[in-house]
Write an enzyme that holds these catalytic residues in place. Structure first.
Site, PDB file in Angstrom:
ATOM      1  N   ASP A  67       0.811  -1.212   0.000  1.00 19.33           N
ATOM      2  CA  ASP A  67       0.000   0.000   0.000  1.00 19.33           C
ATOM      3  C   ASP A  67       0.851   1.272   0.000  1.00 19.33           C
ATOM      4  O   ASP A  67       2.071   1.228   0.250  1.00 19.33           O
ATOM      5  CB  ASP A  67      -0.958   0.005   1.202  1.00 19.33           C
ATOM      6  CG  ASP A  67      -0.315  -0.559   2.470  1.00 19.33           C
ATOM      7  OD1 ASP A  67       0.921  -0.567   2.577  1.00 19.33           O
ATOM      8  OD2 ASP A  67      -1.060  -1.004   3.347  1.00 19.33           O
ATOM      9  N   ASN A 136      -7.629  -3.153  14.535  1.00 20.05           N
ATOM     10  CA  ASN A 136      -9.017  -3.406  14.111  1.00 20.05           C
ATOM     11  C   ASN A 136      -9.104  -4.575  13.127  1.00 20.05           C
ATOM     12  O   ASN A 136     -10.140  -4.795  12.525  1.00 20.05           O
ATOM     13  CB  ASN A 136      -9.636  -2.132  13.509  1.00 20.05           C
ATOM     14  CG  ASN A 136      -8.918  -1.676  12.233  1.00 20.05           C
ATOM     15  OD1 ASN A 136      -8.015  -2.353  11.738  1.00 20.05           O
ATOM     16  ND2 ASN A 136      -9.324  -0.530  11.703  1.00 20.05           N
TER      17      ASN A 136
HETATM   18  C1  F6R Z   1       1.438  -1.543   6.172  1.00 16.85           C
HETATM   19  C2  F6R Z   1       0.145  -2.189   6.296  1.00 16.85           C
HETATM   20  C3  F6R Z   1      -0.608  -2.261   7.573  1.00 16.85           C
HETATM   21  C4  F6R Z   1       0.251  -2.550   8.808  1.00 16.85           C
HETATM   22  C5  F6R Z   1      -0.611  -2.523  10.069  1.00 16.85           C
HETATM   23  C6  F6R Z   1       0.208  -2.758  11.311  1.00 16.85           C
HETATM   24  O1  F6R Z   1       1.963  -1.673   4.873  1.00 16.85           O
HETATM   25  O2  F6R Z   1      -0.312  -2.659   5.311  1.00 16.85           O
HETATM   26  O3  F6R Z   1      -1.622  -3.234   7.461  1.00 16.85           O
HETATM   27  O4  F6R Z   1       0.849  -3.805   8.665  1.00 16.85           O
HETATM   28  O5  F6R Z   1      -1.258  -1.291  10.156  1.00 16.85           O
HETATM   29  O6  F6R Z   1       1.067  -1.664  11.506  1.00 16.85           O
HETATM   30  P1  F6R Z   1       2.111  -1.624  12.732  1.00 16.85           P
HETATM   31  O7  F6R Z   1       3.087  -2.694  12.458  1.00 16.85           O
HETATM   32  O8  F6R Z   1       2.714  -0.256  12.667  1.00 16.85           O
HETATM   33  O9  F6R Z   1       1.312  -1.890  13.966  1.00 16.85           O
END
Ligand code: F6R
Length: 260
Positions: A67, A136
């Protein structure tokens, strides 16, 4: 679904990096799907270390990130492109021409999402897709009630996701509202999905992903439908799992079982 439970976050990140380096070694032209976020930082640090020790060769690899924020240019602070440059791309022998992220600053983000989806298909699909999980239950930026068969497209971020990522931006106003993200259908097309979650803040989402019903309200639960999904956890992220002892019995210490 294979559930590997390691004691600490550092061990879980190292185990994840090891699975990625095994994939690099096993395939002639590996196509990796990559993720960003705090959970991934120690994974990329471990991969850089493996690379420096001659144990991870990226020279034939192609990468596609999950993303990117709409409206940000590749070098801009907070962009996932910059995150990847700093954490991995500039530190290993990846060919920059084969490192792909959606172009957040594309004039037409909807057309850009379609182009990105087509580029993944043209590369032959993704061999190993690395994933994190939001509190979430989101994967990529597929927020709750995203279609479980959706393709790459523009999504509106929830307030909770924007708050969780605020640390990467200079001010609250600078946090984008939209992102281009692979859809859950795109993610499920990867030949192997590898999700890493660490820390107690993720334990409820992890339990819903693994043991809850398959439901768009917890997008990560769609991984239950995938024939080869591996989830790597530390003890804190695994804390709410009802069958934790069973997972630990099958894969003691997160290792592969020795079947006699
Ligand atoms: C990032 C992504 C998100 C993260 C998720 C967890 O490319 O696609 O789904 O993997 O928001 O983020 P952290 O690791 O910062 O808790």
């Amino acid at each position: 679904m294979k559930v590997l439970i390691l004691e600490t976050a550092a061990e879980a990140a190292a185990r994840t990096a090891g699975i990625i380096s095994d994939c690099l070694a096993a395939l002639d032209r590996p196509v990796l799907g990559l993720a960003t976020g705090g959970t991934m930082e120690p994974v990329y640090t471990a991969l850089v270390e493996l690379h420096r020790n001659g144990k991870a060769d990226f020279s034939n690899a192609t990468t596609f990130n999950l993303d990117e924020y709409v409206g940000l240019s590749p070098n801009q602070r907070g962009s996932y492109s910059r995150f990847m440059q700093d954490a991995l791309f500039s530190r290993v022998n990846l060919d920059p021409a084969r490192c792909h992220l959606p172009r957040g600053n594309a004039e037409d983000p909807i057309a850009e999402a379609k182009r990105y989806e087509d580029a993944i298909a043209a590369a032959g699909g993704i061999d190993l897709q690395l994933l994190g999980i939001g509190r979430n239950g989101h994967i990529g930026f597929n927020e709750p009630i995203s279609s479980l068969s959706g393709r790459t497209r523009v999504k509106t971020l929830t307030e909770s996701t924007r708050r969780a990522n605020a640390r990467y931006f200079p001010s609250a106003n600078a946090i984008p509202r939209y992102a281009i993200t692979m859809g859950i259908g795109t993610i499920l097309d990867a030949r192997h999905c590898l999700l890493l979650a660490t820390g107690g803040g993720k334990s409820a989402a992890v339990a819903r992903m693994i043991e809850g019903p398959v439901a768009a309200y917890c997008p990560a639960s769609a991984l239950q439908m995938h024939p080869q999904a591996t989830v790597v956890l530390d003890r804190d992220a695994a804390a709410d799992l009802r069958l934790i002892h069973y997972y630990q019995e099958i894969h003691p210490g997160g290792r592969e079982p020795k079947i006699p």
